[in-house]
Every structure is written in structure tokens, then in C-alpha cells.
Scaffold this motif. Structure first.
Motif, mmCIF file in Angstrom:
data_model
loop_
_atom_site.group_PDB
_atom_site.id
_atom_site.type_symbol
_atom_site.label_atom_id
_atom_site.label_comp_id
_atom_site.label_asym_id
_atom_site.label_seq_id
_atom_site.Cartn_x
_atom_site.Cartn_y
_atom_site.Cartn_z
ATOM 1 N N TYR A 216 82.526 26.912 16.032
ATOM 2 C CA TYR A 216 81.740 27.642 15.047
ATOM 3 C C TYR A 216 80.265 27.389 15.351
ATOM 4 O O TYR A 216 79.931 26.596 16.241
ATOM 5 N N LEU A 276 88.875 36.167 25.931
ATOM 6 C CA LEU A 276 90.040 36.365 26.804
ATOM 7 C C LEU A 276 91.294 36.732 26.006
ATOM 8 O O LEU A 276 91.433 36.281 24.875
ATOM 9 N N ARG A 294 88.586 25.115 17.982
ATOM 10 C CA ARG A 294 88.249 25.213 16.542
ATOM 11 C C ARG A 294 89.455 25.648 15.738
ATOM 12 O O ARG A 294 90.555 25.830 16.286
ATOM 13 N N ASP A 297 94.679 27.839 15.564
ATOM 14 C CA ASP A 297 95.534 28.207 16.705
ATOM 15 C C ASP A 297 95.008 27.683 18.025
ATOM 16 O O ASP A 297 95.771 27.175 18.843
ATOM 17 N N SER A 298 93.694 27.770 18.269
ATOM 18 C CA SER A 298 93.171 27.210 19.537
ATOM 19 C C SER A 298 93.311 25.682 19.517
ATOM 20 O O SER A 298 93.534 25.053 20.547
HETATM 21 O O1 TRH Z 1 89.290 32.147 14.910
HETATM 22 P P1 TRH Z 1 89.466 30.868 14.187
HETATM 23 O O2 TRH Z 1 88.253 30.225 13.680
HETATM 24 O O3 TRH Z 1 90.479 31.099 12.971
HETATM 25 C C1 TRH Z 1 90.396 30.233 11.838
HETATM 26 C C2 TRH Z 1 91.766 29.667 11.555
HETATM 27 O O4 TRH Z 1 92.664 30.721 11.317
HETATM 28 C C3 TRH Z 1 91.701 28.806 10.307
HETATM 29 O O5 TRH Z 1 93.015 28.371 9.948
HETATM 30 C C4 TRH Z 1 91.170 29.636 9.161
HETATM 31 O O6 TRH Z 1 91.026 28.794 8.047
HETATM 32 C C5 TRH Z 1 89.835 30.223 9.562
HETATM 33 O O7 TRH Z 1 89.940 30.996 10.747
HETATM 34 C C6 TRH Z 1 89.356 31.131 8.455
HETATM 35 O O8 TRH Z 1 90.171 29.832 15.156
HETATM 36 P P2 TRH Z 1 91.615 29.763 15.750
HETATM 37 O O9 TRH Z 1 92.615 29.464 14.693
HETATM 38 O O10 TRH Z 1 91.549 28.858 16.908
HETATM 39 O O11 TRH Z 1 91.964 31.221 16.300
HETATM 40 C C7 TRH Z 1 91.325 31.675 17.465
HETATM 41 C C8 TRH Z 1 92.310 32.445 18.300
HETATM 42 O O12 TRH Z 1 91.626 33.120 19.351
HETATM 43 C C9 TRH Z 1 93.311 31.530 18.984
HETATM 44 O O13 TRH Z 1 94.577 32.170 19.017
HETATM 45 C C10 TRH Z 1 92.790 31.448 20.396
HETATM 46 C C11 TRH Z 1 92.272 32.831 20.579
HETATM 47 N N1 TRH Z 1 91.299 33.012 21.653
HETATM 48 C C12 TRH Z 1 91.613 33.941 22.616
HETATM 49 O O14 TRH Z 1 92.701 34.540 22.587
HETATM 50 N N2 TRH Z 1 90.711 34.179 23.604
HETATM 51 C C13 TRH Z 1 89.518 33.508 23.665
HETATM 52 O O15 TRH Z 1 88.723 33.773 24.569
HETATM 53 C C14 TRH Z 1 89.217 32.540 22.651
HETATM 54 C C15 TRH Z 1 87.948 31.772 22.730
HETATM 55 C C16 TRH Z 1 90.133 32.307 21.639
#
Ligand code: TRH
Length: 409
Positions: A216, A276, A294, A297-298
Motif C-alpha cells: 500500500y 501481472l 500485502r 491473497d498475495s
Molecule cells: O489487493 P489487496 O490489497 O486486497 C486486499 C485484501 O483483499 C484484504 O483482505 C482486504 O481487506 C483489502 O483488500 C480491502 O491485496 P491482496 O489480497 O494481496 O490481493 C492482490 C491480488 O493481486 C493477489 O491475488 C495477487 C494479485 N496480483 C496479481 O495477480 N498480479 C500482480 O502483478 C500483483 C502485484 C498482484
């Protein structure tokens, strides 16, 4: 945003599962609240239910454009499409849901359309209602996992299903064959070189510490870049498009740098990547020595990548997120010697606190990085053991299918 009411339930026959067929039908509902994670987790769960259990699965999602970024095969303009064995349905106020499925998953308690809930209760037997909760390592999760709650008015049972890191929870989304693909990639320099080449970069040289950064907005970004650029050895930082992009560019005095740009200072080389597709992002996590991640899921995918990670937790009011952060660190560091464990905690705390100068007056993130990096080999072995431990808990889709089978009449 879809809302209750207005949706029309027409009893269009759809392939029902049903006892004994082993083929339960599933409807997964996902309201995209913020960012990517809600869509990401629901999409993984739907795919894994369809793939591993051959079940008819519909994913109802309002923020379908977010799903397109995670999986470009999904066309945002289509109201319905089959991708990876899942019927992806754009959830709008005009959606025609047809007959409810045997099992209905309410992603992160986003809520279900009222008429759909009524139809769930009219089925015989009534549909099973699962609320998929957010991930946490807090000890109370296992006590609350799987608890039922009766609907105040309708003959419906609702169960709260908690993902988690330990037995007694729902486990984590993890597809079959993940570990084998990861291990093959991490063993094979040709696959890694092809990954970088496909993105337009040469493979980092062998001595470089390779990191990925996805977080973030964070004032500590400048501090970690300082630590890397002034370090004794080369560091390559791969930064997909996201909140870290602007501070990265600012650090180098570049406004809104393009994807594919390489920025250099001292020992640091920053590679700016596009956002990606999820499978490519997994490969990035597997290719790096350290992953800054962050959300939810990541954060999970970095653990499954079996590499040291730094988690930027989603900030909450009144610093409520610190309890979740420390609960995970307590579990993660329980079997780590005190020195690497303390170094990792200090780095996570400095990163989540936005850096700033510590009591010594030195920037906390730089000091924390310099203290943690020398433990990399030990932390890498620990990350491998942790990933193996997660695999032993079972995967979310498998645990959920088993949980539901026991409760369907
Ligand atoms: O995007 P996020 O910040 O989502 C968050 C979570 O859902 C959290 O639980 C919720 O409270 C908040 O939002 C409001 O981070 P997160 O969960 O890692 O999701 C990112 C997704 O993006 C993950 O599946 C990885 C994917 N991703 C890609 O597919 N390609 C990329 O290049 C990157 C950087 C991430």
C-alpha cells in the motif's frame, strides 16, 4: 454494486448436484469491496472447487473488471462466460440467478440478494449457506470456525467458514500441483530466465538479492530503496504496477514511469513491471529472494512461494490491524531461533509503521533490513518448512467441500 431486491428468481432448471452424485452445485458470491483480494480469493476458490471436485460452480461477482486484471481470459463485458471450468457471472441489479445451488458461498460476508436467499429456503433440501471469512492467525479463529447460525425467519442454516494456517481452520486456497510447479521453477534457471525475458528483462546476475515489492502507499518505500542502493551488494527490485509505483518513481525523480523501465542508483536496480496475471505473479514470487506483499491473497501466495516475505497488512482504524499482524508473527516465528525471528519482526514492524527514525536516530527500515538480510538463508529454510506445514492443513476448497458434504441432508 449489486443490491438486494429487484433480482428476479426464475426457476430455470440448472444442473443440480444432489446427494450421491458427489457433484454438488456451488454459487460463490463476491462483492468487490476494495483492491483485488476479495475477487482474488473468490476466484481461486471457485476454480479449485470446479477443478478438484468437478462441481458445477458459478462465480457471481460485481467487480468483474477486477477479475479481468487478475485473469485476462475473463472478458469484463460479458455477463456470463465459462473460464477455467467456472461459470463467471457478472452480478448486477438485473441478474437472473436461476435456481440456487446446493451450496452458496457468501464471500467475506458481502451479502446475498434477498430474493435469492428466499429461494434458497424454498429448495428441498434448503441450500447450505457458507460465509467465507477473512484470513487471520488470531487464536480465536479456530474456536469460531464452522459455527452455525440459524436464519431468524427462514429454514436456513448459515455456517461461518474461516481460512487459516493451522488444523481446526479451513486452510488456505491452494491448487493441486502448486508445489510441484513451484519447485520445478525454482530449480530451473532456464524457466527463470524465460520468465524475465518474457517481461523484457535479462535475468538478474547470480550475486544480486532479488526482491518483489507490492504494498500500500508507504513512506517506508524510500527508506528500503535507500537501504538497497547503499548496500554492499547488488539488489534487483521488481515492482509491479501498484501503490508503490509513484513513490518509486519519485525516489528516482521520475514522474509516472512506464512499465518496462529500469531505474538505477548505487547498488540498486528497480524494474517496473505491469500488473501481472495471477499465474505470472506467482512466478515472480518464486523467482525472488524476498517478497514484499500485502492484503490477503498475495500474502498467502508469498507463503506458498516458500521464500522470506514482508507483509504490508491492510491498515485498519485505531491500528486494529496490528493485532492480526502480531498474531501471524507469533505463529510464523514460533519455530524460529530468536535472532532471525526478532530481525524479521523488526523489519515487519518498521515496514508497517511507515519507517521513520528509530531511537538511534537511524531510519528504522534501513536498520531492520540490514539486521534481517544476513539471516536470509535461515529464513529461506524456515519459509520452506512453513509452506510444507500449510500443505498439511489441507486446502480451502477441499476442506470446504468436505465440511459441506457432512451437512447436506
Ligand atoms: O489487493 P489487496 O490489497 O486486497 C486486499 C485484501 O483483499 C484484504 O483482505 C482486504 O481487506 C483489502 O483488500 C480491502 O491485496 P491482496 O489480497 O494481496 O490481493 C492482490 C491480488 O493481486 C493477489 O491475488 C495477487 C494479485 N496480483 C496479481 O495477480 N498480479 C500482480 O502483478 C500483483 C502485484 C498482484
Amino acid at each position: 454494486m449489486a443490491s438486494a431486491g429487484k433480482a428476479v428468481i426464475m426457476n430455470i432448471h440448472r444442473p443440480q448436484g444432489g446427494k450421491g452424485t458427489g457433484m454438488r452445485s456451488w454459487d460463490v458470491f463476491c462483492k468487490v469491496v476494495d483492491n483485488y483480494g476479495d475477487a482474488a480469493v473468490c476466484w481461486r476458490l471457485a476454480q479449485q472447487l470446479a477443478d478438484a471436485h468437478g462441481a458445477p460452480v458459478r462465480l457471481w461477482i460485481d467487480g468483474i473488471e477486477v477479475l479481468h486484471e487478475l485473469c485476462p481470459d475473463i472478458v469484463a463485458e460479458k455477463s456470463r462466460q465459462i473460464v477455467a471450468g467456472v461459470e463467471v457471472c457478472h452480478w448486477t441489479q438485473r441478474s437472473d440467478f436461476g435456481a440456487p445451488a446446493d451450496i452458496v458461498v457468501d464471500g467475506f460476508g458481502g451479502g446475498l440478494p434477498e430474493p435469492y436467499v428466499e429461494a434458497m429456503a424454498q429448495r428441498s433440501p434448503p441450500a447450505l449457506w457458507i460465509t467465507l471469512e477473512y484470513l487471520s492467525a488470531e487464536p480465536w479463529v479456530a474456536e469460531h470456525h464452522g459455527l452455525p447460525s440459524r436464519h431468524p425467519r427462514l429454514a436456513l442454516e448459515r455456517y461461518f467458514f474461516f481460512p487459516g494456517f493451522s488444523p481446526g481452520t479451513g486452510g488456505l486456497p491452494r491448487e493441486a500441483g502448486l508445489e510441484a510447479r513451484r519447485d520445478e521453477f525454482q530449480r530451473d534457471p532456464v524457466l527463470q530466465a524465460r520468465f524475465w525475458k518474457d517481461l523484457g528483462f535479462t535475468p538478474p546476475n547470480g550475486e544480486a538479492i532479488v526482491t518483489s515489492v507490492f504494498g500500500y502507499s508507504n513512506p517506508a518505500v524510500a527508506e528500503i530503496l535507500d537501504a538497497w542502493s547503499s548496500g554492499s551488494g547488488p539488489v534487483v527490485a521488481a515492482v509491479p504496477r501498484g501503490a508503490a509505483r509513484a513513490p518509486m518513481g519519485a525516489y528516482f525523480g521520475v514522474i509516472d514511469p512506464e512499465d518496462g523501465t529500469v531505474l538505477r542508483r548505487g547498488s540498486l536496480e528497480v524494474r517496473l513491471l505491469p500488473f501481472l496475471p495471477q499465474q505470472r505473479y506467482d512466478e515472480l514470487l518464486w523467482a525472488c529472494d524476498w517478497n514484499f506483499v500485502r492484503g490477503e491473497d498475495s500474502f498467502v501466495r508469498a507463503q506458498l512461494a516458500a521464500r522470506p516475505l514482508v507483509w504490508h497488512i491492510y491498515p485498519q482504524e485505531a491500528r486494529a490491524h496490528w493485532v492480526k499482524l502480531d498474531a501471524f508473527l507469533d505463529a510464523y516465528c514460533a519455530e524460529l531461533e530468536s535472532a532471525p525471528g526478532a530481525a524479521l519482526r523488526a523489519l515487519w514492524h518498521a515496514w508497517n509503521d511507515g519507517g521513520g527514525n528509530g531511537t538511534s536516530g537511524a531510519p528504522r527500515v534501513r536498520a531492520a533490513w540490514q539486521a534481517a538480510e544476513p539471516h536470509h538463508e535461515r529464513l529461506r529454510r524456515h519459509a520452506q518448512a512453513w509452506a510444507a506445514r500449510l500443505a498439511a492443513v489441507g486446502d480451502l476448497a477441499g476442506n470446504l467441500a468436505q465440511f459441506c458434504e457432512k451437512r447436506l441432508k
